[in-house]
Motif scaffolding. Structure first.
Motif, short mmCIF file in Angstrom:
data_model
loop_
_atom_site.label_atom_id
_atom_site.label_comp_id
_atom_site.label_asym_id
_atom_site.label_seq_id
_atom_site.Cartn_x
_atom_site.Cartn_y
_atom_site.Cartn_z
N SER A 337 35.53 45.69 39.47
CA SER A 337 35.61 44.24 40.08
C SER A 337 36.53 44.36 41.30
CB SER A 337 36.48 43.38 39.10
OG SER A 337 37.63 44.00 38.93
N LEU A 344 31.16 39.41 38.61
CA LEU A 344 31.31 39.20 37.05
C LEU A 344 31.43 37.67 36.56
CD1 LEU A 344 34.56 41.31 36.55
CD2 LEU A 344 32.34 42.01 35.75
N GLN A 390 34.28 36.62 40.47
CA GLN A 390 35.14 37.20 39.53
C GLN A 390 35.48 36.32 38.48
OE1 GLN A 390 35.20 40.61 39.63
NE2 GLN A 390 34.70 40.72 41.80
#
Length: 408
Positions: A337, A344, A390
Motif C-alpha cells: 500500500s 486497496l 486505500q
C-alpha cells in the motif's frame, strides 16, 4: 500414505466448496423495485481457441480451452477487460481426475453461454466505467491458476495452465486487443491469484502508451495457521505447485529468495509486481474460513461447523480468532500500500468474489467504505480520478453495508 489421503480429502472438499460457493445464499440484501437487478443479464457464447492443442494449451482432459467475448462499442471500442475465471485447485491425481469431468477441467462440460454481470455487465447503470469495453471471461480448466506446465500420461491429465494463458492472450491479440488504448486484467479467487501471477506479463503485451492495470478480487490467499495450528493451505499449495510443474512459471523476483510454494501466495508477490495492482478482498473471506482456517480436517471437535456456514453463529472466541486473521491480512498489504500506483478495498464482510456479483459490484445498496462502493473505487483508481485508493473498512460488526454469504 496418511498425508496423501489428507490431500485427497482436502481436494475433494475444495471441489464441493467451489460448488457450494456458487449456490450460497447472500444475506443483508435489499432489492429496489425497478433497479438493475430486474434486468435480464447479457448471455455471451463460448469461443474455443482453435489451434491451441498444437501449442500445448489444453484443459486437464486434453480438450480445447475457451473464453467468452462481448465486443465493445463507442468510447470503449478500443479498451479491453479480461476476467480470469476462478474455481479452486486440484492438488493430487484423484482430485484432478474428478475435476476433468467438470467444467473446471474440460470445455466439454462448460456452459455454452454465461451471463455477463457485475464488472462484465454491458449496462451503464450496472457497470458505469467498463460497460462498453471489450469484455472477456477466460474459462478456467487447468487447476493451477493458469500457471502449470506438466502432465501425467498414466492418468491422461494435462497440466497446461501457462500454455492456456499464452494461447488465450495470443488469440485475443489477434481479435483486436493488440490495438487497446486501455486494458485491465482481472480475476476472482483462483483467477484473482492468476491476475497477480500474470500481471506483469499482461503489461508486456502492450506498448508503453497503453494504460494497463490489474485487479485481483478475493485472490489474497494468506499463508496462515489453521485452527489446529497447522498450515493447511500451504500444504495444499505445495502439492499443487509440485504436481502441475508451476515453479518455472513463478516470478523470479520471488523464487530468487523464497521457495516456490511460498511464491504461490500473493502476500509474498504483491510488493514486487511492477504494474499497478488493485486488491479487492473481504477481510473475512468465506472461502479461506472454510478451506484454509477451519476446514473439517482440522476441526477435530466440530466446533466450527456452524460458524463456517453462517457468521451469525460464530461465538465470541471464534470472532476473536477471525479478527486475528483480518489483522494478518492488513499486515500483509502494508508494504504494497505504500506504492501510490496500487489500490486497496478491504471491507469487513463475510464474502468472496465481489466484482462478479451485481449486488456487490454496483447496486443501490452495494457495500461501501466511507462514501464509495467497489465499482467506484476501482474506476477511480484505474482512471487516476483519485490518487491513492486505500480503503480499509472497520472490523466486524461495524460495517452495515455488507452482503454476507450464508451456506446451507
Amino acid at each position: 500414505m496418511k498425508l496423501l489421503w489428507v490431500f485427497v480429502f482436502m481436494g475433494l472438499l475444495i471441489c464441493k466448496w467451489v460448488e457450494g460457493f456458487e449456490n450460497a445464499n447472500v444475506t443483508d440484501m435489499h432489492f429496489v423495485e425497478g433497479s438493475a437487478f430486474y434486468n435480464r443479464p447479457l448471455l455471451v457464447g463460448l469461443t474455443l481457441i482453435n489451434g491451441a492443442t498444437a501449442k500445448g494449451a489444453v484443459c486437464l482432459d486434453g480438450s480445447l480451452p475457451g473464453y467468452h467475448l462481448h465486443r465493445g462499442w463507442g468510447s470503449g471500442a478500443n479498451n479491453w477487460l479480461i476476467q480470469l475465471e476462478g474455481g479452486g485447485w486440484c492438488a493430487n491425481i484423484r482430485n484432478c481426475i474428478y475435476s476433468k469431468r467438470t467444467r473446471h477441467g474440460s470445455s466439454v462440460f462448460m456452459e455454452k453461454q454465461i451471463p455477463f454481470v457485475g464488472i462484465l455487465s454491458n449496462k451503464a447503470e450496472e457497470n458505469p466505467d467498463f460497460f462498453n469495453w471489450n469484455r472477456v471471461k477466460v474459462r478456467y480448466c487447468d487447476g493451477a491458476s493458469f500457471s502449470g506446465d506438466s502432465q501425467n500420461a498414466a492418468a491422461r491429465l494435462y497440466f497446461r495452465g501457462q500454455h492456456i494463458w499464452s494461447a488465450a492472450m495470443e488469440d485475443l491479440m489477434s481479435q483486436g486487443m493488440r490495438y487497446a488504448k486501455q486494458a485491465l486484467l482481472s480475476g476472482c479467487s483462483a483467477g484473482g491469484l492468476a491476475s497477480i501471477l500474470h500481471c506483469d506479463e499482461f503489461r508486456e503485451l502492450f506498448p508503453r502508451t497503453t494504460r494497463v492495470k490489474c485487479l485481483s478480487d478475493a485472490g489474497l490467499f494468506l499463508d496462515a495457521l489453521d485452527v489446529a495450528g497447522r498450515r493447511t493451505l500451504r500444504n495444499m499449495f505445495r502439492a499443487v505447485v509440485s504436481l502441475h510443474g508451476v515453479p518455472k512459471n513463478l516470478p523470479r523476483s520471488c523464487t530468487s529468495h523464497l521457495n516456490p510454494t511460498l511464491c504461490f501466495f500473493p502476500q509474498y508477490l504483491i510488493s514486487s509486481v511492477r504494474t499497478p495492482l488493485f486488491l479487492l478482498n473481504a477481510a473475512y473471506d468465506t472461502w479461506q474460513i472454510q478451506a484454509s482456517l477451519a476446514p473439517p480436517s482440522t476441526d477435530y471437535h466440530w466446533n466450527w461447523v456452524d460458524c463456517r456456514k453462517n457468521y451469525a453463529r460464530c461465538s465470541s472466541w471464534q470472532i476473536h480468532y477471525l479478527q486475528g486473521f483480518r489483522n494478518q491480512m492488513l499486515n500483509s498489504v502494508k508494504r504494497f500500500s505504500r506504492y501510490r500506483k496500487n489500490g486497496l478495498f478491504i471491507n469487513s464482510c463475510f464474502s468472496h468474489c465481489q466484482s462478479e456479483r451485481q449486488d456487490t459490484w454496483f447496486a443501490p445498496n452495494s457495500p461501501h467504505i466511507g462514501n464509495r462502493g467497489i465499482a467506484q473505487s476501482v474506476g477511480n483508481w484505474f482512471f487516476d480520478r483519485v490518487v491513492g485508493i486505500q480503503a480499509i473498512g472497520c472490523p466486524y460488526p461495524c460495517d452495515k453495508t455488507c452482503h454476507n454469504m450464508v451456506f446451507q
